[in-house]
Design an enzyme around this catalytic site. Sequence first.
Site, PDB file in Angstrom:
ATOM      1  N   HIS A 152     -11.471  15.448 -11.880  1.00 48.47           N
ATOM      2  CA  HIS A 152     -11.899  15.835 -10.528  1.00 48.47           C
ATOM      3  C   HIS A 152     -13.208  16.603 -10.542  1.00 48.47           C
ATOM      4  O   HIS A 152     -13.684  17.040 -11.585  1.00 48.47           O
ATOM      5  CB  HIS A 152     -10.812  16.643  -9.811  1.00 48.47           C
ATOM      6  CG  HIS A 152     -10.681  18.053 -10.295  1.00 48.47           C
ATOM      7  ND1 HIS A 152      -9.832  18.420 -11.311  1.00 48.47           N
ATOM      8  CD2 HIS A 152     -11.282  19.207  -9.900  1.00 48.47           C
ATOM      9  CE1 HIS A 152      -9.929  19.717 -11.519  1.00 48.47           C
ATOM     10  NE2 HIS A 152     -10.815  20.224 -10.686  1.00 48.47           N
ATOM     11  N   ASP A 175     -15.633  19.662  -8.818  1.00 49.60           N
ATOM     12  CA  ASP A 175     -15.638  20.970  -8.138  1.00 49.60           C
ATOM     13  C   ASP A 175     -16.916  21.087  -7.312  1.00 49.60           C
ATOM     14  O   ASP A 175     -18.027  21.062  -7.854  1.00 49.60           O
ATOM     15  CB  ASP A 175     -15.663  22.124  -9.147  1.00 49.60           C
ATOM     16  CG  ASP A 175     -14.400  22.249  -9.981  1.00 49.60           C
ATOM     17  OD1 ASP A 175     -13.329  21.816  -9.544  1.00 49.60           O
ATOM     18  OD2 ASP A 175     -14.504  22.828 -11.091  1.00 49.60           O
ATOM     19  N   TRP A 186       0.843  -1.193   0.000  1.00 51.53           N
ATOM     20  CA  TRP A 186       0.000   0.000   0.000  1.00 51.53           C
ATOM     21  C   TRP A 186       0.877   1.240   0.000  1.00 51.53           C
ATOM     22  O   TRP A 186       2.056   1.200   0.344  1.00 51.53           O
ATOM     23  CB  TRP A 186      -1.021  -0.001   1.152  1.00 51.53           C
ATOM     24  CG  TRP A 186      -0.518  -0.319   2.545  1.00 51.53           C
ATOM     25  CD1 TRP A 186       0.756  -0.593   2.938  1.00 51.53           C
ATOM     26  CD2 TRP A 186      -1.318  -0.394   3.733  1.00 51.53           C
ATOM     27  NE1 TRP A 186       0.803  -0.841   4.283  1.00 51.53           N
ATOM     28  CE2 TRP A 186      -0.456  -0.725   4.801  1.00 51.53           C
ATOM     29  CE3 TRP A 186      -2.668  -0.212   3.993  1.00 51.53           C
ATOM     30  CZ2 TRP A 186      -0.911  -0.864   6.120  1.00 51.53           C
ATOM     31  CZ3 TRP A 186      -3.115  -0.358   5.306  1.00 51.53           C
ATOM     32  CH2 TRP A 186      -2.242  -0.691   6.356  1.00 51.53           C
ATOM     33  N   ASN A 187       0.253   2.368  -0.416  1.00 52.00           N
ATOM     34  CA  ASN A 187       0.975   3.628  -0.568  1.00 52.00           C
ATOM     35  C   ASN A 187       0.251   4.741   0.167  1.00 52.00           C
ATOM     36  O   ASN A 187      -0.958   4.645   0.406  1.00 52.00           O
ATOM     37  CB  ASN A 187       1.031   4.040  -2.047  1.00 52.00           C
ATOM     38  CG  ASN A 187       1.607   2.966  -2.937  1.00 52.00           C
ATOM     39  OD1 ASN A 187       2.687   2.467  -2.681  1.00 52.00           O
ATOM     40  ND2 ASN A 187       0.878   2.587  -3.974  1.00 52.00           N
ATOM     41  N   HIS A 235      -7.869  19.307  -6.593  1.00 52.85           N
ATOM     42  CA  HIS A 235      -8.293  19.539  -7.981  1.00 52.85           C
ATOM     43  C   HIS A 235      -7.235  19.028  -8.951  1.00 52.85           C
ATOM     44  O   HIS A 235      -6.693  19.776  -9.761  1.00 52.85           O
ATOM     45  CB  HIS A 235      -8.618  21.019  -8.183  1.00 52.85           C
ATOM     46  CG  HIS A 235      -9.745  21.472  -7.309  1.00 52.85           C
ATOM     47  ND1 HIS A 235     -10.997  21.787  -7.787  1.00 52.85           N
ATOM     48  CD2 HIS A 235      -9.814  21.616  -5.963  1.00 52.85           C
ATOM     49  CE1 HIS A 235     -11.787  22.111  -6.769  1.00 52.85           C
ATOM     50  NE2 HIS A 235     -11.082  22.017  -5.651  1.00 52.85           N
ATOM     51  N   HIS A 284     -15.789  25.481  -3.448  1.00 56.60           N
ATOM     52  CA  HIS A 284     -14.496  25.745  -4.110  1.00 56.60           C
ATOM     53  C   HIS A 284     -14.331  27.219  -4.435  1.00 56.60           C
ATOM     54  O   HIS A 284     -13.232  27.751  -4.395  1.00 56.60           O
ATOM     55  CB  HIS A 284     -14.383  24.891  -5.369  1.00 56.60           C
ATOM     56  CG  HIS A 284     -13.138  25.115  -6.171  1.00 56.60           C
ATOM     57  ND1 HIS A 284     -11.879  25.204  -5.612  1.00 56.60           N
ATOM     58  CD2 HIS A 284     -12.952  25.285  -7.507  1.00 56.60           C
ATOM     59  CE1 HIS A 284     -10.987  25.396  -6.555  1.00 56.60           C
ATOM     60  NE2 HIS A 284     -11.606  25.458  -7.712  1.00 56.60           N
ATOM     61  N   HIS A 324     -16.598  28.782 -12.837  1.00 60.41           N
ATOM     62  CA  HIS A 324     -16.468  28.592 -11.390  1.00 60.41           C
ATOM     63  C   HIS A 324     -17.371  29.587 -10.642  1.00 60.41           C
ATOM     64  O   HIS A 324     -18.105  29.217  -9.723  1.00 60.41           O
ATOM     65  CB  HIS A 324     -15.016  28.776 -10.947  1.00 60.41           C
ATOM     66  CG  HIS A 324     -14.123  27.628 -11.302  1.00 60.41           C
ATOM     67  ND1 HIS A 324     -13.528  27.492 -12.531  1.00 60.41           N
ATOM     68  CD2 HIS A 324     -13.743  26.547 -10.588  1.00 60.41           C
ATOM     69  CE1 HIS A 324     -12.800  26.380 -12.543  1.00 60.41           C
ATOM     70  NE2 HIS A 324     -12.919  25.788 -11.388  1.00 60.41           N
TER      71      HIS A 324
HETATM   72  C1  23J Z   1      -8.280  27.646  -8.837  1.00 61.72           C
HETATM   73  C2  23J Z   1      -8.225  28.840  -9.520  1.00 61.72           C
HETATM   74  C3  23J Z   1      -8.616  28.904 -10.831  1.00 61.72           C
HETATM   75  C4  23J Z   1      -9.076  27.754 -11.465  1.00 61.72           C
HETATM   76  C5  23J Z   1      -9.142  26.523 -10.778  1.00 61.72           C
HETATM   77  C6  23J Z   1      -8.739  26.503  -9.465  1.00 61.72           C
HETATM   78  C7  23J Z   1      -9.629  25.288 -11.436  1.00 61.72           C
HETATM   79  O1  23J Z   1      -9.740  25.198 -12.618  1.00 61.72           O
HETATM   80  C8  23J Z   1     -10.085  24.119 -10.648  1.00 61.72           C
HETATM   81  O2  23J Z   1      -9.524  23.028 -10.778  1.00 61.72           O
HETATM   82  O3  23J Z   1     -11.083  24.243  -9.962  1.00 61.72           O
HETATM   83  S1  23J Z   1      -9.581  27.849 -13.136  1.00 61.72           S
HETATM   84 MN    MN Z   2     -11.419  22.144  -9.894  1.00 60.80          MN
END
Ligand code: 23J
Ligand code: MN
Length: 259
Positions: A75, A77, A63-64, A71, A81, A210
């Site tokens: 993945h 969001d 195991w590791n 992210h 976030h 986002h």
């Molecule tokens: C943090 C800041 C900007 C971005 C992102 C994260 C992501 O794309 C993310 O993986 O949520 S654009």
């Molecule tokens: Mn993300």
Amino acid sequence: MSTSLLTQLADALRSGAVKVVDLTQPLGPDTPVIDLPPIFAASPGFSSEVISRYDDKGPAWYWNTIRLGEHTGTHFDAPVHWITGAQLPDNTLDKIPARKLVGPACVIDCSREAAADNDFLLTPEFVLAWEEQHGKIPPGAWVLMRTDWSKRQGRDAFLNMREDGSHTPGFTPDCVRFLAFERDVLGVGVECVGTDAGQAATFDPPFPAHNIMQGSGRFGLASLANLDQLPPTGAIVIAAPLKIVDGSGSPLRVLALVG
Ligand code: 23J
Ligand code: MN
């Protein structure tokens, strides 16, 4: 005698009439992570260390430990976030109701447009034209933007960085608003490193996917693969992130059931 829906599904999975398509990229040390301007903290990519491998530290087991930004790679969001989603109820990974982790997918093919213009942005007009052909996006659906970006091999081709930042496709602010408020989508999924376009720091608002998706309690999926194996409508996506307490996102296995 009528068989139940789930019995029919079990039979269809077994016969191959319903396929399981893996929408996940491999996760490892070479997995590219987003390259933010150096004034911001960088997110570490994936690394791992052996705990034991059938040796003195564990004679019969391997195991590791793993270390990675939430992210990284394929993945999810969560609303928390982004600062716009910071005050919403049930905004962290451990609070998202399980029923939201399974939903129908609408796949919008932008692969030709993204090949011709690496900065291609999906617009409400493009979505409306898609709906003319495939029907209205139902509430609670994932909208998956197919660009074939996942076929790009290596970090440089995938992130497509230039002097002025990354050049990868995404959504206009109006398109994200349309999908959130006119169509009530579950979230948006993309093949690029993040749901926002490479140049989205310059948009109004910055990072609209986002800002608006997470700000309205909706989700994101990034670094998806194999969207070219999905029909425009009819697939069911299973996207269940780790149940990290207070987590903002996590790598996950994304699966699609295709009939
Ligand atoms: C943090 C800041 C900007 C971005 C992102 C994260 C992501 O794309 C993310 O993986 O949520 S654009
Ligand atoms: Mn993300």
